[in-house]
Scaffold this active site. Structure first.
Site, short mmCIF file in Angstrom:
data_model
loop_
_atom_site.label_atom_id
_atom_site.label_comp_id
_atom_site.label_asym_id
_atom_site.label_seq_id
_atom_site.Cartn_x
_atom_site.Cartn_y
_atom_site.Cartn_z
CG ASP A 103 -0.25 -0.22 2.52
OD1 ASP A 103 0.83 -0.84 2.51
OD2 ASP A 103 -0.76 0.21 3.56
CG ASP A 106 7.41 5.89 5.73
OD1 ASP A 106 6.42 6.62 5.77
OD2 ASP A 106 8.45 6.12 6.35
CG LEU A 111 8.66 -3.37 0.22
CD1 LEU A 111 8.42 -2.35 -0.86
CD2 LEU A 111 8.21 -4.75 -0.25
C1 PRP Z 1 2.99 -0.02 6.56
C2 PRP Z 1 2.90 -0.32 5.09
C3 PRP Z 1 4.20 -0.98 4.77
C4 PRP Z 1 5.16 -0.37 5.77
C5 PRP Z 1 6.00 0.63 5.08
O1 PRP Z 1 2.59 -1.15 7.26
O2 PRP Z 1 1.82 -1.15 4.79
O3 PRP Z 1 4.16 -2.38 4.90
O4 PRP Z 1 4.37 0.27 6.79
O5 PRP Z 1 6.91 1.21 5.97
P1 PRP Z 1 8.48 1.17 5.75
O6 PRP Z 1 8.74 1.42 4.30
O7 PRP Z 1 8.94 2.29 6.62
O8 PRP Z 1 8.98 -0.15 6.21
P2 PRP Z 1 2.19 -1.13 8.78
O9 PRP Z 1 3.38 -1.51 9.62
O10 PRP Z 1 1.54 0.18 9.12
O11 PRP Z 1 1.15 -2.33 8.90
P3 PRP Z 1 -0.29 -2.51 8.24
O12 PRP Z 1 -0.08 -2.67 6.76
O13 PRP Z 1 -0.81 -3.73 8.88
O14 PRP Z 1 -1.11 -1.29 8.57
#
Ligand code: PRP
Length: 177
Positions: A103, A106, A111
């Protein structure tokens, strides 16, 4: 009655805008994978990717195999390098073309961890597709193959993305106050 929009200050991308862009990305994916030998393995990262992934897959006219992964991360920013896999893929990806669906990207730590993990299983190829990308927040280098929208460093919600588990069911991407 509690409104699902409460606290949202601005709509960033409407459902229509997301659909238009998803169709473009879906066509690109279809074209890039049209000659593959096996099914395309599509892996969504829970929970945030479920809405975008449902849209995207219904727009792609390819034979696909679908699964989800779930990770947990601790801390914020530089401290969120700690990423633990809570749910792995159930099928064999060795020798298969794999597409990860996110989704939002960040810092990139999530990833990075997922890709390192999946690459140990020798997929034929590994690509990344995301609904949203925040380039200004990146801390590790991630090659994004399919990206719907670059965004500023805003606190976004909706279309699968939450704030304290709220807003995932907004049919648009919005900004919270
Ligand atoms: C969010 C998003 C990504 C991750 C990105 O997940 O869905 O997987 O953060 O962040 P990064 O690039 O800084 O690693 P989240 O941990 O909020 O979990 P969720 O998808 O269950 O809401």
């Amino acid at each position: 009655m509690l409104s699902r929009d409460e606290g949202v200050s601005e709509v960033l991308f409407t459902e229509e805008q997301i659909l238009v862009r998803s169709k473009e990305i879906a066509k690109e994916i279809e074209n890039d994978y049209k000659n593959i030998e096996n099914k395309l393995c599509v892996i969504g990262l829970l929970k945030g990717s479920y809405v975008f992934m449902a849209d995207l897959l219904r727009l792609i006219n390819l034979d696909v195999q679908v699964d989800f992964m779930k990770v947990s991360s601790y801390g914020n920013g530089k401290n969120s390098t700690e990423v633990r896999i809570l749910k792995d893929v159930d099928f064999q990806i060795s020798g298969h073309d794999v597409l990860i669906v996110e989704d939002i990207i960040d810092t990139g730590y999530t990833l990075e961890k997922i890709c390192d993990h999946l690459l140990t299983r020798n997929p034929k190829s590994l690509k990344i597709c995301t609904l949203l990308n925040k380039p200004s927040r990146r801390e590790v280098d991630i090659k994004i193959d399919y990206n719907c929208f670059d965004i500023e460093d805003l606190f976004v919600v909706g279309y699968g993305i939450d704030y304290a588990e709220k807003y995932r069911n907004l049919p648009y991407v919005g900004v919270v106050k």
